[in-house]
Write a protein that holds these residues in place. Structure first.
Motif: not given
Length: 259
Positions: A87, A91, A112, A211
């Motif tokens: 998540s 990133k 993600i 996601y």
């Protein structure tokens, strides 16, 4: 910034692995899973800035967190580790890989995509802010207050891991809640359009999570041309907690193929 961390496994010949947790999490989120990876290599579980036991700071951007990671690798003399991020940690890992590609061997991104995400943590943040940490007497009291906004027990248990007792008595947040709340929109930031990492990359997505969507695949392959995308059946966003053995199997197979 000198980040806090936990180490699974001893110094061994295998290339090290660094794992980055998600928003409102900490190194502990991957502790049990890391032990499975640590039989052949050291695994470093890092608290990102404003989380866990790492320092607090006003700056809360992926550029800053990627720079923190570079400093961490330098401080611990880690030569081109594999970096795993979930998540928000995913990133951070993507920003790191595209900015400092020579400093890692391979990249694993858990649930993600590189796109922008609108703010969607308002209810959680409102629930956390509703807890008067200066005056509560117990975790049970905090949980009761939080349950008025967040009915899911598992989510509350995860969030309340951030609540810690002060040495002088009472409670405080381990995370930097005011800065996270103020700058939450930055957590959804997209990677720059010209970002690129050409090293081996694995994206893991939860089957029931939104996601990473089919529409994200073209952008993933554009920015990460050597990426493969694997779906972990029967999982949502917290795929590593829901199916830890399967997630570790996929990560281990990727590390073996990219070493």
């Amino acid at each position: 910034m000198q980040l806090a961390y936990k180490l699974s496994g001893e110094e061994q010949p295998g290339r090290p692995v660094v794992i980055l947790h998600g928003l409102l999490g900490s190194a502990d989120n991957w502790l049990s899973q890391s032990k499975q990876l640590a039989t052949e290599r050291p695994v470093y579980l890092v608290d990102q800035r404003n989380h866990g036991q790492s320092p607090h700071a006003e700056a809360f951007t992926y550029q800053a967190m990627a720079a923190d990671l570079l400093e961490f690798l330098t401080e611990h003399d880690l030569d081109r580790p594999f970096v795993v991020g979930h998540s928000m940690g995913g990133k951070t890992a993507m920003f790191f890989a595209t900015q400092y590609p020579e400093h890692l061997q391979g990249l694993v991104v858990a649930d993600i995509a590189p796109r922008y995400y609108p703010v969607h943590h308002q209810q959680i943040l409102a629930g956390l802010k509703s807890i008067p940490v200066d005056s509560i007497k117990s975790r049970q009291e905090a949980d009761k207050i939080l349950s008025e906004r967040i009915p899911e027990l598992g989510v509350r248990q995860f969030l309340l891991k951030n609540l810690t007792r002060k040495s002088e008595g009472g409670f405080e947040w381990r995370m930097n809640l005011p800065v996270i709340d103020q700058k939450i929109e930055q957590v959804g930031e997209a990677l720059p359009a010209d970002a690129r990492y050409e090293g081996p990359t694995l994206f893991l997505r939860g089957e029931h999570s939104d996601y990473i969507q089919p529409k994200d695949e073209a952008e993933i392959h554009r920015l990460f041309p050597k990426a493969t995308i694997e779906t972990v059946a029967g999982t949502g966003h917290w795929l590593h907690a829901e199916k830890p053995d399967e997630v570790i199997r996929l990560i281990q197979a990727f590390i073996d193929s990219a070493s």
